[in-house]
Design a protein around this motif. Sequence first.
Motif, PDB file in Angstrom:
ATOM      1  N   CYS A  32       0.848  -1.240   0.112  1.00  0.00           N
ATOM      2  CA  CYS A  32       0.079  -0.145   0.015  1.00  0.00           C
ATOM      3  C   CYS A  32       0.744   1.206   0.064  1.00  0.00           C
ATOM      4  O   CYS A  32       1.847   1.303   0.878  1.00  0.00           O
ATOM      5  CB  CYS A  32      -0.936   0.026   1.429  1.00  0.00           C
ATOM      6  SG  CYS A  32      -1.731   1.277   1.492  1.00  0.00           S
ATOM      7  N   PRO A  33       0.476   2.304  -0.748  1.00  0.00           N
ATOM      8  CA  PRO A  33      -0.345   2.308  -1.901  1.00  0.00           C
ATOM      9  C   PRO A  33      -0.136   1.067  -2.983  1.00  0.00           C
ATOM     10  O   PRO A  33       0.949   0.514  -2.944  1.00  0.00           O
ATOM     11  CB  PRO A  33      -0.311   3.736  -2.377  1.00  0.00           C
ATOM     12  CG  PRO A  33       1.071   4.249  -2.052  1.00  0.00           C
ATOM     13  CD  PRO A  33       1.354   3.567  -0.695  1.00  0.00           C
ATOM     14  N   PRO A  34      -1.140   1.015  -3.859  1.00  0.00           N
ATOM     15  CA  PRO A  34      -0.949  -0.220  -4.572  1.00  0.00           C
ATOM     16  C   PRO A  34       0.120   0.022  -5.694  1.00  0.00           C
ATOM     17  O   PRO A  34       0.497   1.009  -6.223  1.00  0.00           O
ATOM     18  CB  PRO A  34      -2.409  -0.135  -5.458  1.00  0.00           C
ATOM     19  CG  PRO A  34      -2.808   1.330  -5.499  1.00  0.00           C
ATOM     20  CD  PRO A  34      -2.406   2.021  -3.949  1.00  0.00           C
ATOM     21  N   LYS A  35       0.722  -1.370  -6.026  1.00  0.00           N
ATOM     22  CA  LYS A  35       1.542  -1.458  -7.061  1.00  0.00           C
ATOM     23  C   LYS A  35       1.134  -2.572  -8.051  1.00  0.00           C
ATOM     24  O   LYS A  35       0.390  -3.255  -7.577  1.00  0.00           O
ATOM     25  CB  LYS A  35       3.216  -1.468  -6.585  1.00  0.00           C
ATOM     26  CG  LYS A  35       3.556  -0.264  -5.779  1.00  0.00           C
ATOM     27  CD  LYS A  35       4.961  -0.519  -4.925  1.00  0.00           C
ATOM     28  CE  LYS A  35       5.304   0.814  -4.553  1.00  0.00           C
ATOM     29  NZ  LYS A  35       4.827   1.053  -2.986  1.00  0.00           N
ATOM     30  N   MET A  36       1.960  -2.849  -9.155  1.00  0.00           N
ATOM     31  CA  MET A  36       1.828  -3.816  -9.987  1.00  0.00           C
ATOM     32  C   MET A  36       1.967  -5.296  -9.454  1.00  0.00           C
ATOM     33  O   MET A  36       1.543  -6.150  -9.454  1.00  0.00           O
ATOM     34  CB  MET A  36       2.386  -3.739 -11.119  1.00  0.00           C
ATOM     35  CG  MET A  36       2.286  -4.735 -12.240  1.00  0.00           C
ATOM     36  SD  MET A  36       0.699  -4.572 -12.997  1.00  0.00           S
ATOM     37  CE  MET A  36       1.157  -3.572 -14.420  1.00  0.00           C
ATOM     38  N   ALA A  37       3.077  -5.234  -8.174  1.00  0.00           N
ATOM     39  CA  ALA A  37       3.760  -6.413  -7.961  1.00  0.00           C
ATOM     40  C   ALA A  37       3.780  -6.298  -6.112  1.00  0.00           C
ATOM     41  O   ALA A  37       4.035  -5.140  -5.811  1.00  0.00           O
ATOM     42  CB  ALA A  37       4.942  -6.856  -8.559  1.00  0.00           C
ATOM     43  N   CYS A  38       3.947  -7.325  -5.663  1.00  0.00           N
ATOM     44  CA  CYS A  38       4.376  -7.262  -4.292  1.00  0.00           C
ATOM     45  C   CYS A  38       5.497  -6.461  -3.954  1.00  0.00           C
ATOM     46  O   CYS A  38       6.594  -6.861  -4.507  1.00  0.00           O
ATOM     47  CB  CYS A  38       4.267  -8.528  -3.802  1.00  0.00           C
ATOM     48  SG  CYS A  38       4.935  -8.749  -1.810  1.00  0.00           S
ATOM     49  N   GLN A  39       5.618  -5.601  -2.960  1.00  0.00           N
ATOM     50  CA  GLN A  39       6.836  -4.835  -2.681  1.00  0.00           C
ATOM     51  C   GLN A  39       7.828  -5.625  -1.998  1.00  0.00           C
ATOM     52  O   GLN A  39       9.044  -5.320  -1.754  1.00  0.00           O
ATOM     53  CB  GLN A  39       6.420  -3.413  -1.973  1.00  0.00           C
ATOM     54  CG  GLN A  39       5.755  -3.777  -0.586  1.00  0.00           C
ATOM     55  CD  GLN A  39       5.341  -2.408  -0.092  1.00  0.00           C
ATOM     56  OE1 GLN A  39       5.108  -1.345  -0.776  1.00  0.00           O
ATOM     57  NE2 GLN A  39       5.217  -2.306   1.245  1.00  0.00           N
ATOM     58  N   GLU A  40       7.270  -6.861  -1.356  1.00  0.00           N
ATOM     59  CA  GLU A  40       8.129  -7.715  -0.739  1.00  0.00           C
ATOM     60  C   GLU A  40       8.929  -8.737  -1.445  1.00  0.00           C
ATOM     61  O   GLU A  40      10.157  -8.834  -1.582  1.00  0.00           O
ATOM     62  CB  GLU A  40       7.406  -8.445   0.545  1.00  0.00           C
ATOM     63  CG  GLU A  40       8.314  -9.144   1.425  1.00  0.00           C
ATOM     64  CD  GLU A  40       9.165  -8.297   2.381  1.00  0.00           C
ATOM     65  OE1 GLU A  40      10.123  -8.677   2.699  1.00  0.00           O
ATOM     66  OE2 GLU A  40       8.876  -7.422   2.432  1.00  0.00           O
ATOM     67  N   CYS A  41       8.192  -9.531  -2.325  1.00  0.00           N
ATOM     68  CA  CYS A  41       8.487 -10.614  -3.110  1.00  0.00           C
ATOM     69  C   CYS A  41       8.426 -10.401  -4.527  1.00  0.00           C
ATOM     70  O   CYS A  41       9.198 -11.289  -5.274  1.00  0.00           O
ATOM     71  CB  CYS A  41       8.067 -11.876  -2.498  1.00  0.00           C
ATOM     72  SG  CYS A  41       6.273 -12.206  -3.197  1.00  0.00           S
ATOM     73  N   GLY A  42       7.862  -9.504  -5.122  1.00  0.00           N
ATOM     74  CA  GLY A  42       7.631  -9.177  -6.587  1.00  0.00           C
ATOM     75  C   GLY A  42       6.543 -10.238  -7.331  1.00  0.00           C
ATOM     76  O   GLY A  42       6.236  -9.876  -8.578  1.00  0.00           O
ATOM     77  N   SER A  43       5.837 -10.770  -6.500  1.00  0.00           N
ATOM     78  CA  SER A  43       4.897 -11.658  -7.088  1.00  0.00           C
ATOM     79  C   SER A  43       3.680 -10.734  -7.530  1.00  0.00           C
ATOM     80  O   SER A  43       3.378  -9.453  -7.314  1.00  0.00           O
ATOM     81  CB  SER A  43       4.195 -12.706  -6.291  1.00  0.00           C
ATOM     82  OG  SER A  43       2.999 -13.244  -6.637  1.00  0.00           O
ATOM     83  N   THR A  44       3.217 -11.312  -8.722  1.00  0.00           N
ATOM     84  CA  THR A  44       1.873 -10.466  -9.195  1.00  0.00           C
ATOM     85  C   THR A  44       0.537 -11.214  -8.686  1.00  0.00           C
ATOM     86  O   THR A  44      -0.420 -10.994  -9.298  1.00  0.00           O
ATOM     87  CB  THR A  44       1.712 -10.383 -10.574  1.00  0.00           C
ATOM     88  OG1 THR A  44       1.925 -11.706 -11.285  1.00  0.00           O
ATOM     89  CG2 THR A  44       3.022  -9.670 -11.062  1.00  0.00           C
ATOM     90  N   ASN A  45       0.700 -12.268  -7.674  1.00  0.00           N
ATOM     91  CA  ASN A  45      -0.476 -12.956  -7.407  1.00  0.00           C
ATOM     92  C   ASN A  45      -0.927 -12.256  -6.090  1.00  0.00           C
ATOM     93  O   ASN A  45      -0.593 -12.710  -4.880  1.00  0.00           O
ATOM     94  CB  ASN A  45       0.039 -14.294  -6.856  1.00  0.00           C
ATOM     95  CG  ASN A  45      -1.037 -15.299  -6.276  1.00  0.00           C
ATOM     96  OD1 ASN A  45      -2.216 -14.967  -6.705  1.00  0.00           O
ATOM     97  ND2 ASN A  45      -0.776 -16.581  -5.840  1.00  0.00           N
ATOM     98  N   LEU A  46      -1.805 -11.287  -6.381  1.00  0.00           N
ATOM     99  CA  LEU A  46      -2.359 -10.431  -5.467  1.00  0.00           C
ATOM    100  C   LEU A  46      -3.680 -10.169  -5.384  1.00  0.00           C
ATOM    101  O   LEU A  46      -4.552 -10.661  -6.261  1.00  0.00           O
ATOM    102  CB  LEU A  46      -1.814  -8.895  -5.573  1.00  0.00           C
ATOM    103  CG  LEU A  46      -0.304  -8.744  -5.864  1.00  0.00           C
ATOM    104  CD1 LEU A  46       0.001  -7.248  -6.468  1.00  0.00           C
ATOM    105  CD2 LEU A  46       0.569  -8.955  -4.574  1.00  0.00           C
ATOM    106  N   GLU A  47      -4.247 -10.056  -4.215  1.00  0.00           N
ATOM    107  CA  GLU A  47      -5.809  -9.616  -4.126  1.00  0.00           C
ATOM    108  C   GLU A  47      -6.046  -8.366  -3.267  1.00  0.00           C
ATOM    109  O   GLU A  47      -5.191  -8.116  -2.273  1.00  0.00           O
ATOM    110  CB  GLU A  47      -6.547 -10.735  -3.311  1.00  0.00           C
ATOM    111  CG  GLU A  47      -5.944 -10.985  -1.920  1.00  0.00           C
ATOM    112  CD  GLU A  47      -6.804 -12.242  -1.136  1.00  0.00           C
ATOM    113  OE1 GLU A  47      -7.569 -11.822  -0.684  1.00  0.00           O
ATOM    114  OE2 GLU A  47      -6.216 -13.412  -1.557  1.00  0.00           O
TER     115      GLU A  47
END
Length: 143
Positions: A32-47
């Motif tokens: 948060c705020p939103p990004k294209m990928a997880c700021q921790e691991c870089g995954s795009t498997n987000l909800e």
Amino acid sequence: MDYKLTFKEYNKSLKRGKLLGLKCNDCGKYTCPPKMACQECGSTNLEVAELKGNGKVVTFTVSYVPAEGRSSEVPYTVVMVELDEGPWLLGNLTDIDPSRVTIDLIGKRVQFGSRMKSIPGDTYTMGDKEAEGSFARATFVFA
């Protein structure tokens, strides 16, 4: 690749008093705020997930020099809050007179405010970039 939560949707949720972020289904961290990928691991498997907005002040500044179109607001206090869910979020601290802010603010518990700061559009946020012509910034109050 599609955004799970666009900035426009995030902005609209702030204006309604809701703090949305993204939860990673791979590592469990929040962005948060939103990004294209997880700021921790870089995954795009987000909800999309609603965040509580509780946290502690990590740093702050009191602004005495207004940004374009905000001369009536100075001085104001901007805080960086480490949310309990993990992300760091910038917002305005609204329940203290900026002239009374000291270094003692660091580490203080705050919570997401019920009223958002709507910032008028300027030359950078008008037109196709934001249909409403303004954007919201999170506000925080002492917990």
